[in-house]
Design a protein around this motif. Structure first.
Motif, mmCIF file in Angstrom:
data_model
loop_
_atom_site.group_PDB
_atom_site.id
_atom_site.type_symbol
_atom_site.label_atom_id
_atom_site.label_comp_id
_atom_site.label_asym_id
_atom_site.label_seq_id
_atom_site.Cartn_x
_atom_site.Cartn_y
_atom_site.Cartn_z
ATOM 1 N N PRO A 54 -9.126 7.034 3.739
ATOM 2 C CA PRO A 54 -8.974 5.623 4.102
ATOM 3 C C PRO A 54 -9.249 5.377 5.585
ATOM 4 C CG PRO A 54 -6.833 6.673 3.965
ATOM 5 C CD PRO A 54 -7.825 7.691 3.481
ATOM 6 N N CYS B 52 0.844 -1.184 0.000
ATOM 7 C CA CYS B 52 0.000 0.000 0.000
ATOM 8 C C CYS B 52 0.884 1.241 0.000
ATOM 9 C CB CYS B 52 -0.936 0.020 1.205
ATOM 10 S SG CYS B 52 -0.086 0.178 2.786
ATOM 11 N N THR C 223 -7.755 5.726 -3.146
ATOM 12 C CA THR C 223 -9.043 5.692 -2.473
ATOM 13 C C THR C 223 -9.001 6.771 -1.398
ATOM 14 O OG1 THR C 223 -9.367 3.317 -2.803
ATOM 15 C CG2 THR C 223 -10.576 4.337 -0.991
ATOM 16 N N ARG D 240 -7.923 -1.897 -10.341
ATOM 17 C CA ARG D 240 -9.088 -1.176 -10.862
ATOM 18 C C ARG D 240 -8.710 -0.149 -11.921
ATOM 19 N NH1 ARG D 240 -10.783 -2.028 -5.510
ATOM 20 N NH2 ARG D 240 -9.712 -0.174 -4.725
ATOM 21 N N GLY E 45 -5.467 9.846 1.492
ATOM 22 C CA GLY E 45 -5.840 8.745 0.623
ATOM 23 C C GLY E 45 -4.872 7.581 0.756
ATOM 24 N N ASP F 259 -6.531 -0.936 -5.823
ATOM 25 C CA ASP F 259 -6.652 0.295 -6.612
ATOM 26 C C ASP F 259 -5.894 0.165 -7.922
ATOM 27 O OD1 ASP F 259 -8.191 1.891 -4.729
ATOM 28 O OD2 ASP F 259 -6.387 1.916 -3.493
#
Length: 336
Positions: free
Chosen positions: A288, A248, A285, A269, A260, A266
């Motif tokens: 968070p 991450c 995102t 996507r 974020g 992510d």
């Protein structure tokens, strides 16, 4: 020639109990002791309160003693008191008579367990307590016994019947003493304001120590944090994310506040030929899930399990990133 049983016939054999006598006896014992515990709860009076006041007031330790089965219960009570914030230890009456009385001081309190209150081996400790003015608490079945009369406070057991059918083996009596010791320890815990954090400090090891860990105990600190700014190109963000190896990347704004996160999900996507030309802000995102460093690690584990994520950023009140706690770190520490 030895006859052999067919394997199929052996597997089909059933063991049918010939009697339920042992089961009935077990239920009789447990019912008898349960009823006696209820009687003990109703039997408690001001003597219990006085005992708590004495144990909370002393500057020393609680010395717990007894002989035989009562001695085993005394040992357990001492261990429970110590683990809940009241320094305590067990002393064997016989050893006490041969020098171990030197372990006692005037700042201590002595708790003696004896069902009859007439145990010969306890007389030296009783005499020592009276000679040096050490508070003496008796736990016994008879307030009129030698122990009962010598005690500053006597906690008497209610009338009871030993579960032993011969009325010989200490059973119900030791159960009552054990439960009374637990009641004293918990009441003292409350009186002293002994917290879960205090408990953690006395239980750092094993499963219990892990359950009492704080997020700050398990988190990766700021030096390891994978962070990038909003306008960082994904070509650079991916390198930063890969180098840290946490799966991450935290995204911070111009005030260094977490705004974020980019995870492997992510990236999937947004997987396209233009991904490397995008900015971290376009892929992340926003807002968070986070946690405070003062939270219990168990809480962090619950959030990660519930939300099916593998890490949480740890932030200050102003959302400044302080660390990162991972599912892997929680499991490695023994949380489950």
């Amino acid at each position: 020639m030895n006859a052999c049983l067919d394997p199929m016939s052996v597997s089909s054999l059933k063991i049918v109990p010939k009697t339920t006598k042992s089961l009935e006896e077990a239920r009789r014992v447990l019912t008898l002791e349960a009823n006696s515990l209820e009687s003990l709860a109703n039997h408690l009076d001001h003597s219990f309160t006085e005992t708590i006041e004495i144990l909370n007031r002393i500057q020393g330790r609680v010395i717990v003693t007894g002989i035989g089965k009562s001695g085993h219960i005394a040992n357990k009570i001492a261990a429970t008191l110590s683990s809940t914030g009241t320094p305590s230890f067990f002393i064997h009456p016989t050893e006490a008579s041969h020098g171990d009385l030197g372990m006692l001081s005037k700042e201590d309190a002595i708790m003696i367990l004896s069902s009859s209150g007439e145990t010969q081996e306890l007389l030296d400790i009783i005499g020592f307590a009276k000679r040096f003015g050490i508070p003496l608490i008796g736990i016994t079945g008879s307030a009129e016994s030698t122990l009962g009369k010598a005690s500053n406070v006597v906690l008497t057991l209610p009338p009871y019947q030993e579960a032993c059918p011969h009325q010989l083996a200490p059973t119900t009596s030791t159960t009552l003493m054990l439960a009374l010791g637990d009641a004293l320890a918990v009441a003292l815990l409350q009186e002293k304001g002994f917290s879960a954090l205090d408990f953690k400090n006395l239980h750092p090891g094993g499963k219990l120590g892990a359950r009492l860990s704080l997020v700050s105990d398990l988190m990766r600190d700021q030096t390891d944090l994978p962070l990038s700014s909003l306008k960082t190109p994904m070509s650079e963000a991916l390198i930063q994310m890969t180098q840290k190896g946490f799966g991450c990347l935290g995204i911070i704004d111009q005030d260094k506040k977490l705004c974020g996160i980019i995870t492997d999900g992510d990236l999937r996507r947004h997987m396209s030929p233009t991904l490397l030309n995008m900015t971290a802000e376009e892929v992340m995102t926003p807002s968070p899930l986070t946690i405070s460093k003062e939270a219990w690690a168990q809480e962090a584990l619950h959030i990660m399990n519930e939300k099916s994520i593998t890490s949480l950023f740890v932030i200050a009140e102003n959302r400044t990133p302080l660390g990162l706690i991972r599912l892997h770190d929680c499991l490695k520490a023994g949380l489950s």
